[in-house]
Design a protein around this motif. Structure first.
Motif, PDB file in Angstrom:
ATOM      1  N   PRO A 443       0.834  -1.212   0.000  1.00  0.00           N
ATOM      2  CA  PRO A 443       0.000   0.000   0.000  1.00  0.00           C
ATOM      3  C   PRO A 443       0.869   1.262   0.000  1.00  0.00           C
ATOM      4  N   ASP A 444       0.477   2.230  -0.828  1.00  0.00           N
ATOM      5  CA  ASP A 444       1.195   3.508  -0.893  1.00  0.00           C
ATOM      6  C   ASP A 444       0.583   4.461   0.128  1.00  0.00           C
ATOM      7  N   THR A 445       1.012   4.320   1.388  1.00  0.00           N
ATOM      8  CA  THR A 445       0.410   5.096   2.478  1.00  0.00           C
ATOM      9  C   THR A 445       0.767   6.583   2.415  1.00  0.00           C
ATOM     10  N   ASP A 446       1.732   6.949   1.578  1.00  0.00           N
ATOM     11  CA  ASP A 446       2.061   8.375   1.418  1.00  0.00           C
ATOM     12  C   ASP A 446       0.893   9.149   0.806  1.00  0.00           C
ATOM     13  N   LEU A 447      -0.027   8.408   0.143  1.00  0.00           N
ATOM     14  CA  LEU A 447      -1.167   9.054  -0.501  1.00  0.00           C
ATOM     15  C   LEU A 447      -2.259   9.438   0.490  1.00  0.00           C
ATOM     16  N   VAL A 448      -2.182   8.891   1.722  1.00  0.00           N
ATOM     17  CA  VAL A 448      -3.179   9.221   2.751  1.00  0.00           C
ATOM     18  C   VAL A 448      -2.717  10.476   3.466  1.00  0.00           C
ATOM     19  N   LEU A 449      -3.431  11.554   3.261  1.00  0.00           N
ATOM     20  CA  LEU A 449      -2.972  12.861   3.756  1.00  0.00           C
ATOM     21  C   LEU A 449      -3.594  13.182   5.112  1.00  0.00           C
ATOM     22  N   HIS A 450      -3.430  12.239   6.045  1.00  0.00           N
ATOM     23  CA  HIS A 450      -3.874  12.428   7.421  1.00  0.00           C
ATOM     24  C   HIS A 450      -2.693  12.128   8.340  1.00  0.00           C
ATOM     25  N   ASN A 451      -2.612  12.840   9.435  1.00  0.00           N
ATOM     26  CA  ASN A 451      -1.493  12.678  10.367  1.00  0.00           C
ATOM     27  C   ASN A 451      -1.779  11.514  11.316  1.00  0.00           C
ATOM     28  N   VAL A 452      -1.781  10.272  10.745  1.00  0.00           N
ATOM     29  CA  VAL A 452      -2.058   9.057  11.529  1.00  0.00           C
ATOM     30  C   VAL A 452      -0.996   8.006  11.185  1.00  0.00           C
ATOM     31  N   GLY A 453      -1.026   6.888  11.907  1.00  0.00           N
ATOM     32  CA  GLY A 453      -0.035   5.830  11.693  1.00  0.00           C
ATOM     33  C   GLY A 453      -0.255   5.080  10.386  1.00  0.00           C
ATOM     34  N   ASP A 454       0.780   4.308   9.973  1.00  0.00           N
ATOM     35  CA  ASP A 454       0.722   3.588   8.694  1.00  0.00           C
ATOM     36  C   ASP A 454      -0.403   2.557   8.639  1.00  0.00           C
ATOM     37  N   GLU A 455      -0.641   1.887   9.784  1.00  0.00           N
ATOM     38  CA  GLU A 455      -1.692   0.864   9.807  1.00  0.00           C
ATOM     39  C   GLU A 455      -3.066   1.490   9.551  1.00  0.00           C
ATOM     40  N   GLN A 456      -3.299   2.649  10.182  1.00  0.00           N
ATOM     41  CA  GLN A 456      -4.566   3.349   9.982  1.00  0.00           C
ATOM     42  C   GLN A 456      -4.672   3.869   8.546  1.00  0.00           C
ATOM     43  N   LYS A 457      -3.534   4.334   8.004  1.00  0.00           N
ATOM     44  CA  LYS A 457      -3.525   4.815   6.612  1.00  0.00           C
ATOM     45  C   LYS A 457      -3.894   3.686   5.649  1.00  0.00           C
ATOM     46  N   GLU A 458      -3.383   2.480   5.948  1.00  0.00           N
ATOM     47  CA  GLU A 458      -3.671   1.332   5.091  1.00  0.00           C
ATOM     48  C   GLU A 458      -5.162   1.010   5.108  1.00  0.00           C
ATOM     49  N   ARG A 459      -5.768   1.105   6.284  1.00  0.00           N
ATOM     50  CA  ARG A 459      -7.199   0.824   6.406  1.00  0.00           C
ATOM     51  C   ARG A 459      -8.024   1.867   5.644  1.00  0.00           C
ATOM     52  N   ILE A 460      -7.567   3.128   5.692  1.00  0.00           N
ATOM     53  CA  ILE A 460      -8.263   4.189   4.953  1.00  0.00           C
ATOM     54  C   ILE A 460      -8.215   3.905   3.460  1.00  0.00           C
ATOM     55  N   LEU A 461      -7.033   3.480   2.976  1.00  0.00           N
ATOM     56  CA  LEU A 461      -6.872   3.194   1.550  1.00  0.00           C
ATOM     57  C   LEU A 461      -7.807   2.088   1.082  1.00  0.00           C
ATOM     58  N   TYR A 462      -7.849   1.002   1.828  1.00  0.00           N
ATOM     59  CA  TYR A 462      -8.590  -0.146   1.303  1.00  0.00           C
ATOM     60  C   TYR A 462     -10.101   0.008   1.434  1.00  0.00           C
ATOM     61  N   ARG A 463     -10.536   1.126   2.077  1.00  0.00           N
ATOM     62  CA  ARG A 463     -11.966   1.408   2.168  1.00  0.00           C
ATOM     63  C   ARG A 463     -12.415   2.502   1.186  1.00  0.00           C
ATOM     64  N   HIS A 464     -11.560   2.834   0.209  1.00  0.00           N
ATOM     65  CA  HIS A 464     -11.942   3.820  -0.794  1.00  0.00           C
ATOM     66  C   HIS A 464     -13.183   3.348  -1.557  1.00  0.00           C
ATOM     67  N   SER A 465     -13.998   4.307  -1.982  1.00  0.00           N
ATOM     68  CA  SER A 465     -15.311   3.972  -2.555  1.00  0.00           C
ATOM     69  C   SER A 465     -15.224   3.078  -3.792  1.00  0.00           C
ATOM     70  N   GLU A 466     -14.195   3.297  -4.656  1.00  0.00           N
ATOM     71  CA  GLU A 466     -14.105   2.484  -5.871  1.00  0.00           C
ATOM     72  C   GLU A 466     -13.787   1.024  -5.552  1.00  0.00           C
ATOM     73  N   ARG A 467     -13.099   0.780  -4.415  1.00  0.00           N
ATOM     74  CA  ARG A 467     -12.797  -0.607  -4.038  1.00  0.00           C
ATOM     75  C   ARG A 467     -14.050  -1.302  -3.506  1.00  0.00           C
ATOM     76  N   LEU A 468     -14.916  -0.545  -2.821  1.00  0.00           N
ATOM     77  CA  LEU A 468     -16.173  -1.128  -2.354  1.00  0.00           C
ATOM     78  C   LEU A 468     -17.037  -1.522  -3.555  1.00  0.00           C
ATOM     79  N   ALA A 469     -17.079  -0.644  -4.562  1.00  0.00           N
ATOM     80  CA  ALA A 469     -17.841  -0.946  -5.784  1.00  0.00           C
ATOM     81  C   ALA A 469     -17.242  -2.153  -6.499  1.00  0.00           C
TER      82      ALA A 469
END
Length: 532
Positions: A443-469
């Motif tokens: 996962p490219d966690t640098d794309l998550v522009l929130h000041n949180v840890g890498d694990e949380q960034k990874e969870r944000i990425l995999y819940r993107h709307s296009e992945r749910l679709a």
């Protein structure tokens, strides 16, 4: 006089009218001379003559009103409408249809519909005009319902009514199979060889993600005009097949059809999406120097986009400074997006300042600038921008993706849990992540522009709307069946990587339409060549 007007000998007609005494001038002669000025596109004299006609106490008739409405906005349709109501001409098909067309051009659907309902004995021109109004508004449901009503009333569709309802079916919210059904209707009524109908089909198939079907319709055209060529060139450009768009443009040159500004918007867009900088410069210069077409803001926007995506930000900035008119919001937005991508904070701040001054209520400038600060770890500056948005009550647009499964459209936002199959969707996502990581995905966690840890960034990425679709599509359709996903924002680089890998793992073609273009994912690669 009327004879000379019919022969387009306007000078002679004007002389005869001028020599006529006030008592001799009838409503027919006044209407004829007004029509002459409409034909030579002289709106000032149209308005002046109409005022003189009324001062001479000559009452306009249905033909006068319909003629005047074709001259708008020189004379406001609202003013004419008031006179039409006063003289009770609104129900006359000739006048009502002219009013309907005038309001349609202004994008006023409600007024158009009201006028349409008031017309007695509607003819095919009135029905076609109302269908065009729905198409312009992107109202596919309204257009289809009106088309059904027209057929039920035994009004035979013509090529213009068919092309309008096909245009409406190409809107983002229209069901994917609606265009195919309308294609069958065109065959039934034997209008498939009509240039305006087949060109509408080309555009519709391209907008619904099937560039192959668009090409088949184009290939079957026995005659091609400017609209036909522009439709297929712009279609390939929007799908990112820049080289193919240029190939077709060269075929168009050989055919001898004269190009217009739309042709070059398609050509330049194709160069933008394929990163063809030299070709873009060549065709821009050719447009100006060979074809003598004056560049519009849209042409300059394409060139700024061409330079910006390639990281040539100084060239993009220089072009903006050399433009013969001030840059609009679209140009500054393009430059700001590129500054964020290429991390040019100084130029990005200039672009953001100009964009905010032009569109203070549009969240795009604030979001792009705050994301640029976040990407550089400037969290304090990012917070200031977010506070500015709150202070001005500017709301960020939520990312949304949707997919059609059979006849139902399913919509998602990031981390959505409202869908009835949410638990299965997230199970599928977990399964996908395990498989992807086995195949080397990181996962490219640098794309998550929130000041949180890498694990949380990874969870944000995999819940993107296009992945749910995507997950829903994989669950609900047979293996090997192509999937098409629509998105209201630009697809992120990490989701782009996931789509490529899933297309190989699941042996599926996945088409994603974002705000910028179409991406065709197949066997682990994308039609954009990772350049978008």
């Amino acid at each position: 006089m009327i004879f000379y007007i019919k022969c387009t000998k306007f000078v002679q007609a004007f002389k005869i009218f001028s020599s006529m005494s006030r008592d001799v001038r009838s409503v027919k002669s006044w209407t004829a001379i007004i029509s002459a000025y409409v034909q030579i596109k002289d709106p000032i004299n149209v308005a002046s003559l109409f005022n003189k006609m009324r001062r001479d106490s000559v009452e306009p008739n249905a033909v006068t009103y319909s003629t005047l409405l074709t001259a708008s906005p020189a004379i406001s349709p609202f003013q004419i409408h008031a006179l039409v109501i006063k003289s009770d001409y609104q129900r006359v098909p000739l006048v009502g249809t002219a009013l309907l067309i005038a309001y349609t051009k202004m994008g006023r659907t409600c007024e158009s519909l009201s006028i349409f309902k008031s017309i007695d004995a509607k003819d095919i021109i009135a029905w076609s005009a109302m269908l065009a109004c729905h198409a312009q508004a992107g109202d596919s449901e309204g257009a289809v319902n009106l088309f059904k009503e027209m057929v039920m009333q035994r009004i035979k569709p013509n090529e213009y009514s068919l092309s309008s309802v096909i245009d409406a079916s190409s809107s983002a919210n229209a069901p994917t199979d609606l265009g195919k059904q309308l294609h069958a209707v065109t065959i039934k009524y034997k209008y498939l060889n009509s240039i305006c109908v087949s060109s509408a089909l080309v555009t519709m198939y391209a907008k619904k993600g099937s560039i192959e079907s668009a090409q088949k319709v184009f290939d079957r055209q026995s005659n091609r005009d400017l609209v036909s060529w522009n439709s297929i060139i712009c279609s390939y450009a929007q799908h990112g097949y820049g080289e193919r768009a240029l190939e077709i443009f060269r075929d168009m040159e050989k055919s001898g059809v004269e190009m217009d500004s739309v042709t070059f918007i398609g050509v330049l867009t194709g160069c933008v999406h394929a990163g063809l900088i030299e070709e873009g410069e060549k065709y821009f210069n050719s447009m100006v120097n060979v074809h003598h077409i004056k560049p519009t803001m849209e042409h300059y926007s394409c060139m700024v986009d061409l330079y910006s995506r390639a990281g040539k930000l100084s060239e993009a900035s220089d072009l903006i400074n050399r433009m013969p008119f001030p840059a609009d919001a679209r140009v500054w937005r393009t430059l700001l997006g590129a500054c964020r991508m290429h991390r040019n904070i100084e130029l990005g701040e200039i672009a953001a300042k100009n964009l905010i001054s032009l569109e203070p209520d549009n969240p795009a400038a604030y979001v792009l600038l705050s994301n640029m600060y976040a990407g550089l770890g400037k969290w304090e500056e990012r917070t200031k921008i977010r506070k500015m948005m709150d202070g001005r009550n500017v709301k960020k647009e939520a990312g949304c993706s949707w997919i059609q499964i059979r006849s139902t459209i399913h919509s998602f936002i990031a981390s959505d849990t409202s869908h009835p199959m949410s638990s299965k969707i997230y199970e599928k996502l977990e399964e996908m992540m395990i498989q992807l990581k086995k195949e080397g995905y990181r996962p490219d966690t640098d794309l998550v522009l929130h000041n949180v840890g890498d694990e949380q960034k990874e969870r944000i990425l995999y819940r993107h709307s296009e992945r749910l679709a995507l997950a829903l599509g994989l669950i609900c359709t047979p293996r090997g069946m192509p999937l098409q996903i629509m998105k209201n924002l630009r697809v992120c680089a990490d989701c782009h990587t996931v789509m490529k890998m899933v297309s190989a793992i699941e042996e599926r073609e996945i088409v994603v339409r974002d705000t910028s273009r179409f991406h065709h994912f197949k066997a682990g690669s994308c039609s954009c060549g990772d350049y978008w």
